[in-house]
Motif scaffolding. Structure first.
Motif, PDB file in Angstrom:
ATOM      1  N   SER A   1       0.717  -1.257  -0.020  1.00 24.35           N
ATOM      2  CA  SER A   1      -0.178   0.107   0.064  1.00 24.35           C
ATOM      3  C   SER A   1       0.948   1.262  -0.168  1.00 24.35           C
ATOM      4  O   SER A   1       2.105   1.331   0.475  1.00 24.35           O
ATOM      5  CB  SER A   1      -0.950  -0.030   1.267  1.00 24.35           C
ATOM      6  OG  SER A   1      -0.423   0.167   2.482  1.00 24.35           O
ATOM      7  N   TYR A   2       0.299   2.501  -0.513  1.00 24.63           N
ATOM      8  CA  TYR A   2       0.948   3.561  -0.347  1.00 24.63           C
ATOM      9  C   TYR A   2      -0.248   4.636  -0.293  1.00 24.63           C
ATOM     10  O   TYR A   2      -0.973   5.039  -0.947  1.00 24.63           O
ATOM     11  CB  TYR A   2       1.619   3.860  -1.753  1.00 24.63           C
ATOM     12  CG  TYR A   2       2.345   5.247  -1.996  1.00 24.63           C
ATOM     13  CD1 TYR A   2       3.210   5.475  -0.756  1.00 24.63           C
ATOM     14  CD2 TYR A   2       2.378   5.859  -2.987  1.00 24.63           C
ATOM     15  CE1 TYR A   2       4.057   6.865  -0.945  1.00 24.63           C
ATOM     16  CE2 TYR A   2       2.816   7.415  -2.921  1.00 24.63           C
ATOM     17  CZ  TYR A   2       3.784   7.697  -1.926  1.00 24.63           C
ATOM     18  OH  TYR A   2       4.269   8.928  -2.058  1.00 24.63           O
ATOM     19  N   SER A   3       0.101   5.143   1.138  1.00 23.15           N
ATOM     20  CA  SER A   3      -0.917   6.167   1.625  1.00 23.15           C
ATOM     21  C   SER A   3      -0.362   7.355   2.305  1.00 23.15           C
ATOM     22  O   SER A   3      -0.353   7.343   3.441  1.00 23.15           O
ATOM     23  CB  SER A   3      -2.117   5.323   2.476  1.00 23.15           C
ATOM     24  OG  SER A   3      -1.152   4.654   3.400  1.00 23.15           O
TER      25      SER A   3
ATOM     26  N   THR B   1      -5.245   1.630   1.628  1.00 24.26           N
ATOM     27  CA  THR B   1      -5.885   0.726   0.748  1.00 24.26           C
ATOM     28  C   THR B   1      -4.756  -0.474   0.462  1.00 24.26           C
ATOM     29  O   THR B   1      -3.869  -0.071  -0.324  1.00 24.26           O
ATOM     30  CB  THR B   1      -6.102   1.393  -0.532  1.00 24.26           C
ATOM     31  OG1 THR B   1      -7.095   2.451  -0.397  1.00 24.26           O
ATOM     32  CG2 THR B   1      -7.069   0.121  -1.399  1.00 24.26           C
ATOM     33  N   ASP B   2      -4.821  -1.650   1.101  1.00 22.91           N
ATOM     34  CA  ASP B   2      -4.056  -2.642   0.920  1.00 22.91           C
ATOM     35  C   ASP B   2      -4.330  -3.308  -0.291  1.00 22.91           C
ATOM     36  O   ASP B   2      -5.564  -3.602  -0.576  1.00 22.91           O
ATOM     37  CB  ASP B   2      -4.276  -3.714   2.061  1.00 22.91           C
ATOM     38  CG  ASP B   2      -3.560  -3.134   3.460  1.00 22.91           C
ATOM     39  OD1 ASP B   2      -2.792  -2.365   3.473  1.00 22.91           O
ATOM     40  OD2 ASP B   2      -4.302  -3.422   4.627  1.00 22.91           O
ATOM     41  N   LEU B   3      -3.329  -3.796  -1.227  1.00 18.69           N
ATOM     42  CA  LEU B   3      -3.354  -4.156  -2.355  1.00 18.69           C
ATOM     43  C   LEU B   3      -2.622  -5.515  -2.540  1.00 18.69           C
ATOM     44  O   LEU B   3      -1.354  -5.492  -2.223  1.00 18.69           O
ATOM     45  CB  LEU B   3      -2.979  -3.189  -3.932  1.00 18.69           C
ATOM     46  CG  LEU B   3      -3.747  -1.858  -3.538  1.00 18.69           C
ATOM     47  CD1 LEU B   3      -2.995  -0.853  -4.603  1.00 18.69           C
ATOM     48  CD2 LEU B   3      -5.082  -2.152  -4.026  1.00 18.69           C
TER      49      LEU B   3
ATOM     50  N   ARG C   1      -4.148  -8.218  -7.101  1.00 22.00           N
ATOM     51  CA  ARG C   1      -4.346  -6.765  -7.545  1.00 22.00           C
ATOM     52  C   ARG C   1      -3.681  -6.571  -8.531  1.00 22.00           C
ATOM     53  O   ARG C   1      -3.892  -5.956  -9.752  1.00 22.00           O
ATOM     54  CB  ARG C   1      -4.386  -5.836  -6.203  1.00 22.00           C
ATOM     55  CG  ARG C   1      -4.342  -4.504  -6.520  1.00 22.00           C
ATOM     56  CD  ARG C   1      -5.635  -3.968  -7.757  1.00 22.00           C
ATOM     57  NE  ARG C   1      -6.664  -4.738  -7.413  1.00 22.00           N
ATOM     58  CZ  ARG C   1      -7.425  -5.282  -8.472  1.00 22.00           C
ATOM     59  NH1 ARG C   1      -7.116  -4.916  -9.700  1.00 22.00           N
ATOM     60  NH2 ARG C   1      -8.579  -5.860  -8.101  1.00 22.00           N
TER      61      ARG C   1
ATOM     62  N   PHE D   1      -3.841   4.219  -4.805  1.00 19.39           N
ATOM     63  CA  PHE D   1      -2.547   4.170  -4.704  1.00 19.39           C
ATOM     64  C   PHE D   1      -1.802   5.552  -4.595  1.00 19.39           C
ATOM     65  O   PHE D   1      -1.634   6.302  -5.608  1.00 19.39           O
ATOM     66  CB  PHE D   1      -2.020   3.288  -5.422  1.00 19.39           C
ATOM     67  CG  PHE D   1      -0.548   2.757  -5.452  1.00 19.39           C
ATOM     68  CD1 PHE D   1      -0.440   1.815  -4.617  1.00 19.39           C
ATOM     69  CD2 PHE D   1       0.826   3.337  -5.999  1.00 19.39           C
ATOM     70  CE1 PHE D   1       0.846   1.310  -4.017  1.00 19.39           C
ATOM     71  CE2 PHE D   1       1.795   2.963  -5.706  1.00 19.39           C
ATOM     72  CZ  PHE D   1       1.972   1.933  -4.807  1.00 19.39           C
TER      73      PHE D   1
ATOM     74  N   SER E   1       2.227  -2.457 -13.708  1.00 19.90           N
ATOM     75  CA  SER E   1       2.693  -2.264 -12.392  1.00 19.90           C
ATOM     76  C   SER E   1       4.164  -2.855 -12.588  1.00 19.90           C
ATOM     77  O   SER E   1       4.382  -3.944 -13.007  1.00 19.90           O
ATOM     78  CB  SER E   1       1.913  -3.202 -11.370  1.00 19.90           C
ATOM     79  OG  SER E   1       0.708  -2.557 -11.330  1.00 19.90           O
TER      80      SER E   1
ATOM     81  N   THR F   1       8.564   1.228  -6.686  1.00 20.33           N
ATOM     82  CA  THR F   1       7.185   1.051  -7.046  1.00 20.33           C
ATOM     83  C   THR F   1       6.811   1.820  -8.252  1.00 20.33           C
ATOM     84  O   THR F   1       7.280   3.004  -8.266  1.00 20.33           O
ATOM     85  CB  THR F   1       6.216   0.644  -6.008  1.00 20.33           C
ATOM     86  OG1 THR F   1       6.787   0.055  -5.037  1.00 20.33           O
ATOM     87  CG2 THR F   1       4.831   0.249  -6.409  1.00 20.33           C
TER      88      THR F   1
ATOM     89  N   VAL G   1       3.179   2.028 -10.295  1.00 16.61           N
ATOM     90  CA  VAL G   1       1.700   1.857 -10.903  1.00 16.61           C
ATOM     91  C   VAL G   1       1.299   3.024 -11.800  1.00 16.61           C
ATOM     92  O   VAL G   1       1.383   4.128 -11.447  1.00 16.61           O
ATOM     93  CB  VAL G   1       0.792   1.527  -9.596  1.00 16.61           C
ATOM     94  CG1 VAL G   1      -0.575   1.215 -10.105  1.00 16.61           C
ATOM     95  CG2 VAL G   1       1.581   0.675  -8.537  1.00 16.61           C
TER      96      VAL G   1
ATOM     97  N   GLU H   1       1.702   6.522 -10.254  1.00 11.11           N
ATOM     98  CA  GLU H   1       2.389   6.802  -8.862  1.00 11.11           C
ATOM     99  C   GLU H   1       3.753   6.032  -8.811  1.00 11.11           C
ATOM    100  O   GLU H   1       3.792   4.683  -9.299  1.00 11.11           O
ATOM    101  CB  GLU H   1       1.655   6.244  -7.771  1.00 11.11           C
ATOM    102  CG  GLU H   1       0.422   7.265  -7.454  1.00 11.11           C
ATOM    103  CD  GLU H   1       0.870   8.521  -6.469  1.00 11.11           C
ATOM    104  OE1 GLU H   1       1.979   8.755  -6.281  1.00 11.11           O
ATOM    105  OE2 GLU H   1       0.114   9.441  -6.621  1.00 11.11           O
TER     106      GLU H   1
END
Length: 263
Positions: free
Chosen positions: A41-43, A49-51, A56, A100, A113, A154, A156, A173
């Motif tokens: 996740s990236y918050s 939001t866990d992916l 996913r 994300f 991704s 990462t 996405v 992102e």
């Protein structure tokens, strides 16, 4: 390929001065068939939001390179260096809306991704004198302290499917983080004969809310009791880490094979 060259050059620079004066030296290169399992996740603004890495992002098992060097300048202490560059990529049709970072990706978007997890380990360890258990067999115990550097990269990105979309409208992102952790290291080697040995090693540390554990089991075959070795084993990495809103709670596990030299 550029990452692998940088890793190789770094290991050579670190190994050469120690290897010149080493009482014993072990070098190995291998391939790890690693399976990712867990959430990313990236918050940065607090909305998590866990992916799932598999469901996913569509990441699947991959063959990845492994490098390691074990150098013992003296009989009772040594230096252990490891480098494990992991990389996963996938292109998937998105089925539901998710966030994300500051970007929201919508259902029916096509998502590209990429996820790189580069793990670098270093430990200074102390070794017990080899305990003889028979005419040729023995047991060796290594215990030490070290550090682990984790480089997470990462990206996405939504793939444009409309010719009217210009580059500035592309949703993406790409958070990157480098984190260093202290680690405790221990390894046990059992050598029933000159041509065969069994080794188990573990790394671990819990720092604040982050947890890192690594377990490896290894079978070594040394043809004729010489310098060349062929190894096979199983490795498991358990990571629960977070920095600046980028969080990874996942396991990376699978079998591996190595070839190497042992002097």
């Amino acid at each position: 390929m550029k990452r692998l060259k940088i890793i190789g050059m770094t290991l050579v620079i670190l190994i050469l001065p120690l290897a010149l004066f080493a009482a014993s030296l072990e070098l190995a290169v291998g391939a790890w068939y690693v399976k990712p399992d867990g959430d990313l996740s990236y918050s940065p603004n607090g909305v998590v939001t866990d992916l799932d890495l598999e469901d996913r992002f569509g990441f699947d098992s991959e063959w990845e390179a492994m490098f390691r060097a074990k150098i013992e300048p003296g009989e009772l202490f040594g230096v252990y260096l490891k480098a494990t560059p992991l990389g996963f990529d996938s292109t998937e049709d998105n089925s539901f809306e998710f966030a994300f970072g500051d970007t929201v990706f919508f259902a029916d978007d096509q998502i590209d991704s990429e996820f790189f997890l580069n793990i670098y380990d270093a430990a200074l360890y102390f070794s017990t004198p080899f305990i003889e258990t028979g005419p040729t067999g023995g047991i060796d115990l290594d215990v030490g302290v070290g550090a682990r550097v984790i480089d997470i990269e990462t990206e996405v990105e939504r793939i444009p499917v409309d010719d009217d979309i210009v580059e500035g409208d592309v949703l993406e992102e790409n958070p990157d983080e480098v984190i260093t952790y202290p680690m405790i290291f221990a390894a046990l080697e059992m050598q029933p004969s000159d041509m065969f040995s069994i080794e188990v090693e573990g790394w671990g540390m819990a720092v604040s809310n982050d947890q890192l554990y690594s377990v490896t089991g290894l079978l070594k075959f040394i043809p004729g009791g010489g310098a060349f070795m062929i190894n096979a084993g199983y490795r498991a990495e358990f990571l629960n880490i977070e920095k600046d809103g980028l969080a990874l709670d996942a396991n990376f596990t699978g079998p591996f094979a190595e070839v190497g030299l042992r002097f």
